[in-house]
Design a protein around this motif. Structure first.
Motif, mmCIF file in Angstrom:
data_model
loop_
_atom_site.group_PDB
_atom_site.id
_atom_site.type_symbol
_atom_site.label_atom_id
_atom_site.label_comp_id
_atom_site.label_asym_id
_atom_site.label_seq_id
_atom_site.Cartn_x
_atom_site.Cartn_y
_atom_site.Cartn_z
ATOM 1 N N LYS A 147 0.806 -1.214 0.000
ATOM 2 C CA LYS A 147 0.000 0.000 0.000
ATOM 3 C C LYS A 147 0.842 1.268 0.000
ATOM 4 C CE LYS A 147 -3.759 0.104 2.473
ATOM 5 N NZ LYS A 147 -4.811 -0.058 3.508
ATOM 6 N N SER A 148 2.166 1.149 -0.118
ATOM 7 C CA SER A 148 3.018 2.343 -0.089
ATOM 8 C C SER A 148 3.045 3.074 -1.419
ATOM 9 C CB SER A 148 4.459 1.955 0.281
ATOM 10 O OG SER A 148 5.135 1.362 -0.814
ATOM 11 N N GLY A 149 2.527 2.429 -2.463
ATOM 12 C CA GLY A 149 2.616 3.009 -3.789
ATOM 13 C C GLY A 149 3.859 2.584 -4.537
ATOM 14 N N ASN A 150 4.683 1.741 -3.918
ATOM 15 C CA ASN A 150 5.926 1.298 -4.559
ATOM 16 C C ASN A 150 5.798 -0.048 -5.285
ATOM 17 O OD1 ASN A 150 8.034 3.309 -3.871
ATOM 18 N ND2 ASN A 150 7.415 2.834 -1.765
ATOM 19 N N ASP A 151 4.638 -0.661 -5.177
ATOM 20 C CA ASP A 151 4.416 -1.960 -5.837
ATOM 21 C C ASP A 151 5.377 -3.039 -5.360
ATOM 22 O OD1 ASP A 151 2.279 -0.961 -7.254
ATOM 23 O OD2 ASP A 151 3.466 -0.509 -9.048
#
Lengths: 306, 125
Positions: free
Chosen positions: A104-108
Protein backbone atom coordinates in the motif's frame (compact mmCIF):
# COMPACT_ATOMS: atom_id res chain seq x y z
CA UNK A 1 -18.46 17.98 1.43
CA UNK A 2 -18.79 14.30 2.20
CA UNK A 3 -17.23 13.18 5.39
CA UNK A 4 -13.83 11.58 4.94
CA UNK A 5 -13.81 8.07 6.30
CA UNK A 6 -10.76 5.83 6.21
CA UNK A 7 -11.96 2.73 4.45
CA UNK A 8 -8.92 1.55 2.58
CA UNK A 9 -10.84 0.96 -0.64
CA UNK A 10 -8.64 0.50 -3.67
CA UNK A 11 -11.58 1.11 -6.01
CA UNK A 12 -11.76 4.80 -5.11
CA UNK A 13 -8.81 5.40 -7.36
CA UNK A 14 -10.80 4.01 -10.25
CA UNK A 15 -13.75 6.16 -9.21
CA UNK A 16 -11.65 9.27 -9.62
CA UNK A 17 -10.35 8.09 -12.96
CA UNK A 18 -13.87 7.37 -14.21
CA UNK A 19 -14.91 10.85 -13.09
CA UNK A 20 -12.24 12.33 -15.34
CA UNK A 21 -9.87 13.23 -12.55
CA UNK A 22 -6.56 12.13 -13.94
CA UNK A 23 -2.99 12.16 -12.86
CA UNK A 24 -2.60 15.18 -15.10
CA UNK A 25 -4.94 17.10 -12.85
CA UNK A 26 -3.27 16.26 -9.59
CA UNK A 27 0.03 14.74 -8.76
CA UNK A 28 0.31 10.99 -8.66
CA UNK A 29 1.10 10.78 -4.97
CA UNK A 30 -2.05 12.69 -4.06
CA UNK A 31 -4.04 10.29 -6.16
CA UNK A 32 -2.46 7.34 -4.42
CA UNK A 33 -3.31 8.95 -1.10
CA UNK A 34 -6.95 9.32 -2.01
CA UNK A 35 -7.41 5.80 -3.16
CA UNK A 36 -7.43 4.94 0.54
CA UNK A 37 -10.07 7.51 1.46
CA UNK A 38 -13.79 7.15 1.25
CA UNK A 39 -14.05 10.51 -0.45
CA UNK A 40 -16.33 10.68 -3.48
CA UNK A 41 -15.31 12.28 -6.73
CA UNK A 42 -17.40 15.36 -5.87
CA UNK A 43 -15.49 15.90 -2.65
CA UNK A 44 -12.11 15.39 -4.21
CA UNK A 45 -11.16 19.06 -4.54
CA UNK A 46 -11.87 19.80 -0.91
CA UNK A 47 -10.25 16.60 0.29
CA UNK A 48 -7.19 17.36 -1.78
CA UNK A 49 -6.84 20.72 -0.07
CA UNK A 50 -7.15 19.02 3.29
CA UNK A 51 -4.43 16.59 2.37
CA UNK A 52 -2.11 19.41 1.36
CA UNK A 53 -2.85 21.15 4.66
CA UNK A 54 -1.90 18.07 6.60
CA UNK A 55 -5.30 16.47 6.51
CA UNK A 56 -7.31 14.98 9.31
CA UNK A 57 -6.60 11.40 8.40
CA UNK A 58 -3.10 10.05 8.88
CA UNK A 59 -2.09 6.84 7.22
CA UNK A 60 1.37 5.33 6.69
CA UNK A 61 1.02 6.28 3.03
CA UNK A 62 2.19 9.74 4.04
CA UNK A 63 5.59 8.25 4.88
CA UNK A 64 6.05 7.66 1.18
CA UNK A 65 4.62 10.96 -0.06
CA UNK A 66 7.90 12.09 -1.60
CA UNK A 67 8.56 8.91 -3.51
CA UNK A 68 10.49 7.14 -0.78
CA UNK A 69 11.15 3.46 -1.31
CA UNK A 70 9.63 0.91 1.05
CA UNK A 71 6.54 -1.14 1.63
CA UNK A 72 3.37 -1.09 3.72
CA UNK A 73 1.47 -4.33 4.28
CA UNK A 74 -1.95 -4.10 5.92
CA UNK A 75 -3.86 -7.39 6.43
CA UNK A 76 -6.90 -5.43 7.65
CA UNK A 77 -7.45 -4.21 4.08
CA UNK A 78 -9.07 -7.16 2.33
CA UNK A 79 -8.83 -5.40 -1.01
CA UNK A 80 -5.07 -5.99 -0.87
CA UNK A 81 -5.24 -9.73 -0.16
CA UNK A 82 -5.54 -12.52 -2.73
CA UNK A 83 -5.58 -16.27 -2.32
CA UNK A 84 -3.28 -16.85 -5.28
CA UNK A 85 0.01 -15.33 -6.35
CA UNK A 86 -1.50 -14.02 -9.59
CA UNK A 87 -4.08 -11.95 -7.71
CA UNK A 88 -7.15 -13.47 -9.39
CA UNK A 89 -9.03 -14.84 -6.36
CA UNK A 90 -9.64 -12.36 -3.54
CA UNK A 91 -9.45 -13.28 0.11
CA UNK A 92 -12.96 -13.05 1.49
CA UNK A 93 -13.17 -15.15 4.65
CA UNK A 94 -11.36 -16.05 7.82
CA UNK A 95 -9.17 -19.04 7.04
CA UNK A 96 -8.46 -18.26 3.39
CA UNK A 97 -4.82 -18.69 2.31
CA UNK A 98 -2.93 -15.58 1.22
CA UNK A 99 -0.77 -15.90 -1.89
CA UNK A 100 -0.47 -12.18 -2.56
CA UNK A 101 -0.48 -9.20 -0.20
CA UNK A 102 -0.31 -5.92 -2.07
CA UNK A 103 1.97 -3.11 -1.00
CA UNK A 104 0.00 0.00 0.00
CA UNK A 105 3.02 2.34 -0.09
CA UNK A 106 2.62 3.01 -3.79
CA UNK A 107 5.93 1.30 -4.56
CA UNK A 108 4.42 -1.96 -5.84
CA UNK A 109 6.64 -4.01 -3.55
CA UNK A 110 3.96 -6.65 -3.21
CA UNK A 111 4.61 -9.80 -1.14
CA UNK A 112 3.68 -13.19 -2.55
CA UNK A 113 3.97 -16.95 -2.24
CA UNK A 114 3.68 -19.18 -5.31
CA UNK A 115 3.51 -22.53 -3.49
CA UNK A 116 0.02 -23.21 -2.15
CA UNK A 117 1.20 -25.17 0.91
CA UNK A 118 3.48 -22.32 2.00
CA UNK A 119 0.85 -19.60 2.13
CA UNK A 120 -0.05 -18.00 5.45
CA UNK A 121 -3.74 -17.66 6.17
CA UNK A 122 -5.91 -14.62 6.78
CA UNK A 123 -7.50 -14.49 10.20
CA UNK A 124 -9.95 -12.16 11.89
CA UNK A 125 -11.87 -12.10 15.15
CA UNK A 126 -14.24 -9.52 13.71
CA UNK A 127 -12.21 -6.62 15.06
CA UNK A 128 -8.56 -7.36 14.41
CA UNK A 129 -7.14 -8.80 11.21
CA UNK A 130 -3.87 -10.62 10.72
CA UNK A 131 -1.91 -13.11 8.67
CA UNK A 132 -1.11 -16.29 10.53
CA UNK A 133 1.77 -18.62 9.73
CA UNK A 134 2.15 -22.22 10.85
CA UNK A 135 5.86 -22.19 11.67
CA UNK A 136 6.39 -25.09 9.30
CA UNK A 137 6.74 -23.69 5.80
CA UNK A 138 4.70 -20.48 5.46
CA UNK A 139 6.30 -17.25 4.30
CA UNK A 140 5.88 -14.31 1.93
CA UNK A 141 8.63 -12.55 0.00
CA UNK A 142 8.53 -9.28 -1.92
CA UNK A 143 8.00 -9.99 -5.59
CA UNK A 144 11.11 -8.09 -6.63
CA UNK A 145 14.15 -6.56 -5.04
CA UNK A 146 13.53 -3.44 -2.96
CA UNK A 147 16.10 -0.63 -3.16
CA UNK A 148 17.12 0.71 0.24
CA UNK A 149 19.40 3.29 1.80
CA UNK A 150 21.59 1.51 4.33
CA UNK A 151 22.17 4.67 6.37
CA UNK A 152 18.55 5.82 6.59
CA UNK A 153 15.89 3.24 7.23
CA UNK A 154 12.94 2.51 9.47
CA UNK A 155 11.04 -0.69 10.16
CA UNK A 156 7.91 -1.08 12.27
CA UNK A 157 5.96 -4.29 12.71
CA UNK A 158 2.89 -5.37 14.62
CA UNK A 159 3.17 -9.05 15.35
CA UNK A 160 2.84 -11.86 17.86
CA UNK A 161 4.82 -15.04 18.05
CA UNK A 162 2.51 -17.86 19.05
CA UNK A 163 5.16 -20.37 20.07
CA UNK A 164 3.85 -23.88 20.49
CA UNK A 165 6.71 -25.63 18.77
CA UNK A 166 7.57 -23.08 16.14
CA UNK A 167 10.98 -21.50 15.87
CA UNK A 168 11.34 -18.72 18.48
CA UNK A 169 13.42 -16.32 16.43
CA UNK A 170 15.30 -14.26 15.36
CA UNK A 171 13.39 -13.15 12.26
CA UNK A 172 14.82 -12.31 8.90
CA UNK A 173 13.14 -9.27 7.40
CA UNK A 174 15.60 -8.36 4.68
CA UNK A 175 17.29 -10.93 2.46
CA UNK A 176 20.22 -10.27 0.20
CA UNK A 177 19.77 -13.11 -2.26
CA UNK A 178 21.80 -15.94 -0.80
CA UNK A 179 20.41 -19.36 -0.02
CA UNK A 180 17.28 -19.01 2.11
CA UNK A 181 18.60 -21.80 4.31
CA UNK A 182 21.85 -19.99 5.09
CA UNK A 183 22.52 -17.22 7.55
CA UNK A 184 24.46 -15.44 4.81
CA UNK A 185 21.11 -14.65 3.20
CA UNK A 186 20.14 -12.49 6.15
CA UNK A 187 20.77 -8.81 5.63
CA UNK A 188 18.64 -7.53 8.48
CA UNK A 189 17.41 -9.60 11.39
CA UNK A 190 15.10 -8.74 14.23
CA UNK A 191 15.73 -10.27 17.64
CA UNK A 192 12.81 -8.83 19.60
CA UNK A 193 11.17 -12.16 20.26
CA UNK A 194 14.24 -14.31 20.23
CA UNK A 195 15.58 -16.07 23.30
CA UNK A 196 18.89 -14.31 22.75
CA UNK A 197 18.74 -11.29 25.00
CA UNK A 198 20.38 -7.92 24.59
CA UNK A 199 20.18 -7.96 20.83
CA UNK A 200 17.78 -5.88 18.84
CA UNK A 201 18.84 -5.67 15.25
CA UNK A 202 21.55 -7.59 13.51
CA UNK A 203 23.29 -6.87 10.27
CA UNK A 204 24.96 -9.89 8.73
CA UNK A 205 26.26 -8.46 5.49
CA UNK A 206 28.97 -7.71 4.58
CA UNK A 207 30.11 -8.54 8.10
CA UNK A 208 28.25 -9.49 11.23
CA UNK A 209 27.45 -6.36 13.20
CA UNK A 210 25.06 -5.94 16.08
CA UNK A 211 23.11 -3.17 17.66
CA UNK A 212 22.82 -4.02 21.31
CA UNK A 213 19.67 -3.28 23.21
CA UNK A 214 20.06 -2.42 26.89
CA UNK A 215 16.71 -3.89 27.85
CA UNK A 216 16.16 -7.57 28.48
CA UNK A 217 12.38 -7.15 28.18
CA UNK A 218 10.90 -9.50 25.62
CA UNK A 219 7.30 -10.07 24.59
CA UNK A 220 5.66 -13.17 25.94
CA UNK A 221 4.50 -15.81 23.49
CA UNK A 222 1.16 -14.78 22.06
CA UNK A 223 1.47 -11.19 23.21
CA UNK A 224 0.69 -8.70 20.49
CA UNK A 225 3.40 -6.10 20.25
CA UNK A 226 4.67 -3.34 18.04
CA UNK A 227 8.40 -3.25 17.49
CA UNK A 228 10.30 -0.64 15.61
CA UNK A 229 13.89 0.14 14.79
CA UNK A 230 15.29 3.08 12.97
CA UNK A 231 18.73 3.87 11.68
CA UNK A 232 19.79 7.49 11.39
CA UNK A 233 22.54 9.37 13.13
CA UNK A 234 21.74 7.14 16.11
CA UNK A 235 20.03 3.78 15.81
CA UNK A 236 17.00 3.44 18.05
CA UNK A 237 14.72 0.59 18.96
CA UNK A 238 11.58 0.05 21.01
CA UNK A 239 9.16 -2.76 21.71
CA UNK A 240 5.65 -1.75 22.71
CA UNK A 241 4.27 -2.45 25.28
CA UNK A 242 6.90 -4.55 27.05
CA UNK A 243 9.74 -2.12 26.66
CA UNK A 244 8.69 1.36 27.63
CA UNK A 245 11.87 3.23 26.90
CA UNK A 246 13.52 3.86 23.59
CA UNK A 247 16.91 2.22 23.45
CA UNK A 248 19.74 4.21 21.95
CA UNK A 249 21.93 1.79 20.07
CA UNK A 250 25.32 2.17 18.49
CA UNK A 251 24.81 3.66 15.06
CA UNK A 252 25.97 1.30 12.36
CA UNK A 253 24.90 1.42 8.77
CA UNK A 254 23.94 -1.26 6.31
CA UNK A 255 25.47 -1.29 2.88
CA UNK A 256 22.93 0.34 0.57
CA UNK A 257 21.60 -1.86 -2.17
CA UNK A 258 18.66 -4.02 -3.17
CA UNK A 259 17.12 -6.77 -1.10
CA UNK A 260 14.05 -8.94 -0.68
CA UNK A 261 11.57 -8.08 2.04
CA UNK A 262 10.56 -11.25 3.84
CA UNK A 263 7.78 -12.13 6.27
CA UNK A 264 7.61 -15.15 8.60
CA UNK A 265 11.16 -16.37 7.95
CA UNK A 266 13.71 -17.34 10.55
CA UNK A 267 17.29 -16.24 10.22
CA UNK A 268 18.61 -19.48 8.76
CA UNK A 269 15.76 -21.21 7.02
CA UNK A 270 13.33 -21.68 9.89
CA UNK A 271 9.82 -20.30 9.89
CA UNK A 272 7.90 -18.21 12.38
CA UNK A 273 4.72 -19.50 14.00
CA UNK A 274 2.81 -16.32 14.63
CA UNK A 275 0.78 -13.39 13.47
CA UNK A 276 1.54 -10.22 11.56
CA UNK A 277 -0.98 -7.37 11.87
CA UNK A 278 1.03 -4.86 9.90
CA UNK A 279 4.47 -4.25 8.46
CA UNK A 280 6.12 -1.05 7.32
CA UNK A 281 9.58 -0.65 5.80
CA UNK A 282 10.76 2.85 4.89
CA UNK A 283 14.03 3.74 3.23
CA UNK A 284 14.62 6.90 5.21
CA UNK A 285 14.65 8.03 8.82
CA UNK A 286 11.23 9.30 9.88
CA UNK A 287 10.66 12.29 12.10
CA UNK A 288 9.67 11.53 15.69
CA UNK A 289 6.10 12.49 14.82
CA UNK A 290 5.99 10.19 11.83
CA UNK A 291 7.45 7.38 13.89
CA UNK A 292 4.89 7.88 16.65
CA UNK A 293 2.05 8.05 14.13
CA UNK A 294 3.25 4.85 12.49
CA UNK A 295 3.54 3.00 15.76
CA UNK A 296 0.13 4.22 16.93
CA UNK A 297 -1.35 3.09 13.63
CA UNK A 298 0.09 -0.38 14.09
CA UNK A 299 -0.92 -0.47 17.75
CA UNK A 300 -4.47 0.19 16.63
CA UNK A 301 -4.21 -2.55 14.03
CA UNK A 302 -2.98 -5.09 16.60
CA UNK A 303 -5.12 -4.01 19.55
CA UNK A 304 -2.09 -3.03 21.63
CA UNK A 305 -2.99 -0.58 24.38
CA UNK A 306 -0.30 1.03 26.49
CA UNK B 1 -18.66 -15.86 4.28
CA UNK B 2 -17.00 -19.19 5.12
CA UNK B 3 -13.68 -20.34 3.78
CA UNK B 4 -13.54 -23.37 1.51
CA UNK B 5 -10.25 -24.31 3.16
CA UNK B 6 -11.84 -26.17 6.05
CA UNK B 7 -9.19 -28.88 6.41
CA UNK B 8 -5.50 -28.97 7.25
CA UNK B 9 -2.91 -31.51 6.26
CA UNK B 10 0.58 -32.22 7.56
CA UNK B 11 3.16 -34.23 5.64
CA UNK B 12 6.68 -35.47 6.32
CA UNK B 13 8.62 -36.75 3.32
CA UNK B 14 11.90 -38.69 3.53
CA UNK B 15 14.63 -36.83 1.70
CA UNK B 16 14.94 -39.49 -1.02
CA UNK B 17 11.23 -39.16 -1.86
CA UNK B 18 11.11 -35.36 -2.21
CA UNK B 19 10.88 -35.47 -6.01
CA UNK B 20 7.99 -37.93 -6.00
CA UNK B 21 6.17 -35.98 -3.29
CA UNK B 22 6.52 -32.78 -5.30
CA UNK B 23 4.83 -34.37 -8.30
CA UNK B 24 1.97 -35.43 -6.04
CA UNK B 25 1.79 -31.92 -4.56
CA UNK B 26 1.60 -30.52 -8.08
CA UNK B 27 -1.22 -32.89 -8.97
CA UNK B 28 -3.17 -32.05 -5.82
CA UNK B 29 -2.18 -28.37 -5.81
CA UNK B 30 -3.36 -25.22 -7.47
CA UNK B 31 -0.57 -24.17 -9.82
CA UNK B 32 2.62 -25.34 -11.51
CA UNK B 33 4.62 -23.80 -8.67
CA UNK B 34 3.38 -26.52 -6.34
CA UNK B 35 5.96 -28.86 -7.86
CA UNK B 36 8.34 -26.98 -5.53
CA UNK B 37 6.36 -27.67 -2.36
CA UNK B 38 9.10 -29.70 -0.66
CA UNK B 39 12.45 -27.96 -0.81
CA UNK B 40 14.83 -29.37 1.75
CA UNK B 41 14.92 -31.71 4.71
CA UNK B 42 14.55 -29.75 7.95
CA UNK B 43 13.43 -32.47 10.38
CA UNK B 44 14.94 -35.79 11.42
CA UNK B 45 14.04 -38.83 13.49
CA UNK B 46 17.71 -39.49 14.10
CA UNK B 47 18.25 -41.70 11.10
CA UNK B 48 16.19 -40.24 8.26
CA UNK B 49 15.90 -36.59 7.26
CA UNK B 50 12.46 -35.33 6.30
CA UNK B 51 11.08 -32.38 4.37
CA UNK B 52 7.82 -31.22 5.92
CA UNK B 53 4.76 -29.23 4.91
CA UNK B 54 1.58 -28.09 6.57
CA UNK B 55 -1.28 -26.28 4.90
CA UNK B 56 -4.94 -25.53 4.89
CA UNK B 57 -6.76 -27.31 2.09
CA UNK B 58 -10.17 -28.06 0.66
CA UNK B 59 -11.92 -31.33 1.58
CA UNK B 60 -11.21 -32.70 -1.89
CA UNK B 61 -7.53 -32.97 -0.95
CA UNK B 62 -8.02 -34.84 2.32
CA UNK B 63 -10.63 -37.04 0.66
CA UNK B 64 -8.22 -38.00 -2.11
CA UNK B 65 -5.39 -38.75 0.30
CA UNK B 66 -7.58 -40.79 2.61
CA UNK B 67 -8.86 -42.95 -0.24
CA UNK B 68 -5.51 -42.82 -2.08
CA UNK B 69 -7.43 -42.17 -5.28
CA UNK B 70 -5.75 -39.61 -7.50
CA UNK B 71 -7.86 -37.22 -9.56
CA UNK B 72 -7.12 -36.65 -13.27
CA UNK B 73 -4.17 -34.40 -14.07
CA UNK B 74 -5.20 -30.74 -13.82
CA UNK B 75 -4.47 -28.20 -16.54
CA UNK B 76 -1.86 -26.40 -14.44
CA UNK B 77 0.76 -29.18 -14.39
CA UNK B 78 4.07 -28.09 -15.96
CA UNK B 79 5.89 -30.02 -18.73
CA UNK B 80 8.23 -31.67 -16.23
CA UNK B 81 5.31 -33.15 -14.32
CA UNK B 82 5.25 -36.96 -14.30
CA UNK B 83 2.11 -38.75 -13.07
CA UNK B 84 4.04 -41.95 -12.42
CA UNK B 85 6.11 -40.04 -9.87
CA UNK B 86 2.93 -38.86 -8.16
CA UNK B 87 1.69 -42.45 -8.11
CA UNK B 88 5.00 -43.51 -6.55
CA UNK B 89 4.41 -40.95 -3.81
CA UNK B 90 0.97 -42.43 -3.16
CA UNK B 91 2.58 -45.86 -2.88
CA UNK B 92 5.02 -44.38 -0.35
CA UNK B 93 2.06 -43.08 1.66
CA UNK B 94 0.52 -46.54 1.59
CA UNK B 95 3.77 -48.11 2.76
CA UNK B 96 4.13 -45.56 5.54
CA UNK B 97 7.32 -44.01 4.22
CA UNK B 98 5.63 -40.65 3.61
CA UNK B 99 3.79 -39.59 6.76
CA UNK B 100 0.42 -37.85 6.44
CA UNK B 101 -2.02 -36.53 9.03
CA UNK B 102 -5.16 -34.45 8.64
CA UNK B 103 -6.49 -31.76 10.95
CA UNK B 104 -3.79 -31.93 13.61
CA UNK B 105 -1.42 -29.35 15.03
CA UNK B 106 1.71 -29.78 12.90
CA UNK B 107 4.21 -29.36 15.72
CA UNK B 108 2.39 -31.85 17.94
CA UNK B 109 2.22 -34.21 14.96
CA UNK B 110 5.95 -33.96 14.37
CA UNK B 111 6.52 -34.93 18.01
CA UNK B 112 4.19 -37.89 17.57
CA UNK B 113 6.24 -38.96 14.57
CA UNK B 114 9.41 -38.53 16.68
CA UNK B 115 10.66 -35.80 14.37
CA UNK B 116 12.79 -32.94 15.61
CA UNK B 117 14.04 -29.88 13.76
CA UNK B 118 17.52 -30.24 12.36
CA UNK B 119 19.36 -27.75 14.51
CA UNK B 120 21.23 -24.80 13.11
CA UNK B 121 23.88 -23.44 15.39
CA UNK B 122 23.47 -19.84 16.41
CA UNK B 123 26.39 -17.73 15.36
CA UNK B 124 28.03 -15.69 18.04
CA UNK B 125 27.60 -12.01 17.34
Amino acid sequence: MDKLIYKGTMNDYRTFAEAGITEGSYNERAMQYFKYLGATADSFNEAYKQALAGGSVWTPLQLFANGEQGAWYDPSDLTTLYQDEAGTTPVTADGDPVGLMMDKSGNDNHASQSVAASRPIYRTDGTLHWLESDGVDDFLDSVGLVPYDGTQWFISTAMAVTGGGGYPGPWRFLRDGGSPAATTDSLLEEYTNSPFTRKAVIQRYPSIVSWYDNSAARPAAGENQVSWQTQGSVARQQVIPRQTTISELGAKSLTSGNATLSLFRGYSGQFMAGRIYGFIWLSRTPSDGERDNTNQFLMDRSGVVV
Amino acid sequence: MTTQYSQTITLAVPEHLIDQANHLACLMGESAADINTFRQATYTNGTTAYAVAHTVCKPVVTDALSTLTLPPDPDHVPPEYDRTQAEAAVAAIQSGEILVAANTDPHEQFKEWNLEPISVEEELV
